[in-house]
Design an enzyme around this catalytic site. Structure first.
Site, PDB file in Angstrom:
ATOM      1  N   ARG A  51      49.138   3.003  40.495  1.00 20.35           N
ATOM      2  CA  ARG A  51      49.515   1.604  40.721  1.00 20.35           C
ATOM      3  C   ARG A  51      49.459   0.751  39.473  1.00 20.35           C
ATOM      4  O   ARG A  51      50.366  -0.015  39.190  1.00 20.35           O
ATOM      5  CB  ARG A  51      48.583   0.953  41.750  1.00 20.35           C
ATOM      6  CG  ARG A  51      49.035   1.058  43.163  1.00 20.35           C
ATOM      7  CD  ARG A  51      47.823   1.059  44.055  1.00 20.35           C
ATOM      8  NE  ARG A  51      47.037   2.231  43.759  1.00 20.35           N
ATOM      9  CZ  ARG A  51      47.238   3.402  44.344  1.00 20.35           C
ATOM     10  NH1 ARG A  51      48.112   3.531  45.283  1.00 20.35           N
ATOM     11  NH2 ARG A  51      46.537   4.468  43.988  1.00 20.35           N
ATOM     12  N   THR A  52      48.352   0.842  38.731  1.00 22.17           N
ATOM     13  CA  THR A  52      48.198  -0.111  37.637  1.00 22.17           C
ATOM     14  C   THR A  52      49.294   0.102  36.594  1.00 22.17           C
ATOM     15  O   THR A  52      49.987  -0.836  36.200  1.00 22.17           O
ATOM     16  CB  THR A  52      46.794   0.003  37.013  1.00 22.17           C
ATOM     17  OG1 THR A  52      45.840  -0.161  38.058  1.00 22.17           O
ATOM     18  CG2 THR A  52      46.571  -1.064  35.969  1.00 22.17           C
ATOM     19  N   LYS A  80      44.352  14.454  19.104  1.00 21.90           N
ATOM     20  CA  LYS A  80      44.159  14.955  17.728  1.00 21.90           C
ATOM     21  C   LYS A  80      42.994  14.247  17.047  1.00 21.90           C
ATOM     22  O   LYS A  80      42.714  14.474  15.885  1.00 21.90           O
ATOM     23  CB  LYS A  80      45.424  14.707  16.906  1.00 21.90           C
ATOM     24  CG  LYS A  80      46.673  15.364  17.437  1.00 21.90           C
ATOM     25  CD  LYS A  80      47.829  15.009  16.498  1.00 21.90           C
ATOM     26  CE  LYS A  80      49.154  15.480  17.058  1.00 21.90           C
ATOM     27  NZ  LYS A  80      50.285  14.960  16.251  1.00 21.90           N
ATOM     28  N   ARG A 101      44.294   1.375  29.459  1.00 22.13           N
ATOM     29  CA  ARG A 101      43.222   1.894  30.325  1.00 22.13           C
ATOM     30  C   ARG A 101      42.508   2.993  29.554  1.00 22.13           C
ATOM     31  O   ARG A 101      43.144   3.858  28.947  1.00 22.13           O
ATOM     32  CB  ARG A 101      43.797   2.454  31.620  1.00 22.13           C
ATOM     33  CG  ARG A 101      42.767   3.254  32.397  1.00 22.13           C
ATOM     34  CD  ARG A 101      43.229   3.592  33.772  1.00 22.13           C
ATOM     35  NE  ARG A 101      43.259   2.409  34.617  1.00 22.13           N
ATOM     36  CZ  ARG A 101      43.497   2.421  35.923  1.00 22.13           C
ATOM     37  NH1 ARG A 101      43.726   3.580  36.530  1.00 22.13           N
ATOM     38  NH2 ARG A 101      43.501   1.319  36.630  1.00 22.13           N
ATOM     39  N   HIS A 129      38.040  -4.520  35.348  1.00 18.97           N
ATOM     40  CA  HIS A 129      39.447  -4.262  35.683  1.00 18.97           C
ATOM     41  C   HIS A 129      40.076  -5.604  36.062  1.00 18.97           C
ATOM     42  O   HIS A 129      40.390  -5.854  37.227  1.00 18.97           O
ATOM     43  CB  HIS A 129      39.511  -3.267  36.850  1.00 18.97           C
ATOM     44  CG  HIS A 129      40.859  -2.667  37.099  1.00 18.97           C
ATOM     45  ND1 HIS A 129      42.025  -3.175  36.568  1.00 18.97           N
ATOM     46  CD2 HIS A 129      41.221  -1.593  37.848  1.00 18.97           C
ATOM     47  CE1 HIS A 129      43.045  -2.424  36.986  1.00 18.97           C
ATOM     48  NE2 HIS A 129      42.578  -1.466  37.758  1.00 18.97           N
TER      49      HIS A 129
HETATM   50  C1  NCD Z   1      41.006   1.318  40.716  1.00 19.12           C
HETATM   51  C2  NCD Z   1      40.535   1.670  39.306  1.00 19.12           C
HETATM   52  O1  NCD Z   1      41.263   2.335  38.552  1.00 19.12           O
HETATM   53  O2  NCD Z   1      39.447   1.242  38.973  1.00 19.12           O
HETATM   54  N1  NCD Z   1      42.335   1.687  40.919  1.00 19.12           N
HETATM   55  C3  NCD Z   1      43.305   0.775  40.642  1.00 19.12           C
HETATM   56  O3  NCD Z   1      43.520   0.419  39.502  1.00 19.12           O
HETATM   57  N2  NCD Z   1      43.977   0.228  41.655  1.00 19.12           N
HETATM   58  C4  NCD Z   1      40.106   1.794  41.784  1.00 19.12           C
HETATM   59  C5  NCD Z   1      39.765   3.260  41.832  1.00 19.12           C
HETATM   60  O4  NCD Z   1      40.238   4.059  41.033  1.00 19.12           O
HETATM   61  O5  NCD Z   1      39.006   3.610  42.733  1.00 19.12           O
END
Ligand code: NCD
Length: 303
Positions: A51-52, A80, A101, A129
Site C-alpha cells: 500500500r505505502t 553492495k 522506507r 510512519h
Molecule cells: C504498516 C507498516 O508498514 O508499518 N503497513 C502499512 O504501511 N500500511 C503496518 C504493518 O506492516 O503491519
C-alpha cells in the site's frame, strides 16, 4: 525545504490543511491531474510494502507526475554496501521528492540531512510512519467529522507497531482524546511514549489486555498486526501472534457507530467475517491514503 520524518514535523494547522486538501482532491480529482506534470517522485523502499509504495506512486501519477525507484534493498546498491547518505545524494539529482522506507530507525532522518529534495519517511523500523497517520486521520475525519472528543482503542503489537506510535503522537494533539491500549504484556507501547508523550502530556490512557471489557467504550478500534519481522526469536512471535482476533462475537460488545481501522496488511487479527460489517473501514482507509499522499506531495512541493 520541508521533509516529513516524524508526525510532529507538521503543526496541527498544517495537518488540517493537508486533510482538507486531501478531501477536496477526493471530491474532484480531475482538477489536480496535471499539477505535477514534469515532476518525479522516487520511492526508495528497503523493506517490503504494498500500500505505502503503490499509493505514493499512484498519488504522483494522479497528479500528472512520474515515478522511479526500487522496492527492495536487494535490488539497489545497498546490497553492495552503499550508505543511505550516498544514495540520497544521487537520487536528489534524479527526482524532485522522495519517499523512503527503511528497517533502521532514523534512516530517513539521516537521508534528509544529505538530501536536496524533500524526504518523506514511509516507515522507519519500529519507530514512525507519519504518512500512515495522515491516512488514519483523513479516514477518521471523513467518516466521523472530527478528530477530537473520542476514545480510541489500539489493539495488537503496540511495541513494534510504528503506525501506532505515530498515531498516538499525533492524536494527543487534539482535545479530549482518550486511549485504551490493548496488548499482551510483552507488546505494550515503548517507555518513551508512555512517559514523554502520555504521562507528560497528561493524557487519559489505560493499558490493558482485555479487549471485550473496553469494547463498549470505543469510538474507534485500531487493530494491528503482530510485527513478525521485528522479533528476535520466532517462538515469541508464535506465542503472541494470535493474542487478539476480532470476530463477530467480540463485535457484539461494540458501539453501533464504532469504526474499525487497520493499517493493513492483516494477517489473523481480524476474521474475514468482519469485512462485510459496515463498521469495518480498513479497505476504504487504504483508498483514502492515495488522496492524502497527493495532498502531502503538493504541500512539500509548495503548490
Ligand atoms: C504498516 C507498516 O508498514 O508499518 N503497513 C502499512 O504501511 N500500511 C503496518 C504493518 O506492516 O503491519
Amino acid at each position: 525545504m520541508r521533509h516529513l520524518i516524524s508526525p510532529s514535523d507538521l503543526s496541527v494547522d498544517e495537518l488540517d490543511r493537508i486533510l482538507k486538501l486531501g478531501q477536496s482532491i477526493m471530491k474532484n480529482p480531475e482538477k489536480y491531474s496535471h499539477i505535477c506534470d514534469g515532476k518525479k517522485l522516487a520511492t526508495l523502499f528497503y523493506e517490503p510494502s504494498t500500500r505505502t509504495r503503490l499509493s505514493f506512486e499512484a498519488a504522483m501519477l494522479n497528479l500528472g507526475g512520474k515515478v522511479l525507484g526500487f522496492s527492495s534493498a536487494d535490488s539497489s546498491s545497498a546490497a553492495k554496501g552503499e550508505s543511505v547518505a550516498d544514495t540520497i545524494r544521487i537520487i536528489s539529482s534524479y527526482a524532485d521528492i522522495c519517499a523512503m522506507r527503511h528497517p533502521k530507525e532514523g534512516a530517513p532522518a539521516v537521508a534528509a540531512m544529505y538530501s536536496k529534495i524533500p524526504v518523506i519517511n514511509a516507515g522507519d523500523g519500529g519507530h514512525n510512519h507519519p504518512t500512515q497517520t495522515l491516512t488514519d486521520l483523513i479516514t477518521i475525519k471523513t467518516l466521523m467529522g472530527r478528530l477530537d472528543n473520542m476514545t480510541i482503542g489500539m489493539c495488537g503489537d503496540l511495541k513494534f507497531g510504528r503506525t501506532v506510535h505515530s498515531l498516538i503522537n499525533t492524536m494527543v494533539r487534539y482535545n479530549n482524546v482518550r486511549f485504551i491500549l490493548i496488548s499482551p504484556r510483552e507488546l505494550k507501547i515503548p517507555d518513551y511514549l508512555r512517559q514523554e508523550v502520555l504521562e507528560e502530556g497528561n493524557i487519559d490512557y489505560i493499558e490493558t489486555n482485555e479487549l471485550e471489557k473496553y469494547m463498549p467504550e470505543l469510538d474507534i478500534l485500531y487493530m494491528t498486526r503482530v510485527q513478525k519481522e521485528r522479533f528476535f526469536n520466532e517462538e515469541d512471535y508464535i506465542r503472541l501472534k494470535d493474542s487478539f482476533i476480532l470476530d463477530t462475537t467480540k463485535m457484539k460488545y461494540a458501539k453501533k457507530d464504532m469504526y474499525i481501522l487497520h493499517p493493513l496488511p492483516r494477517v489473523n487479527e481480524i476474521a474475514a467475517e468482519i469485512d462485510s460489517d459496515p463498521r469495518a473501514v480498513y479497505f476504504k482507509q487504504a483508498e483514502y491514503g492515495v488522496y492524502v499522499r497527493m495532498a502531502l506531495i503538493l504541500t512539500l512541493l509548495n503548490y
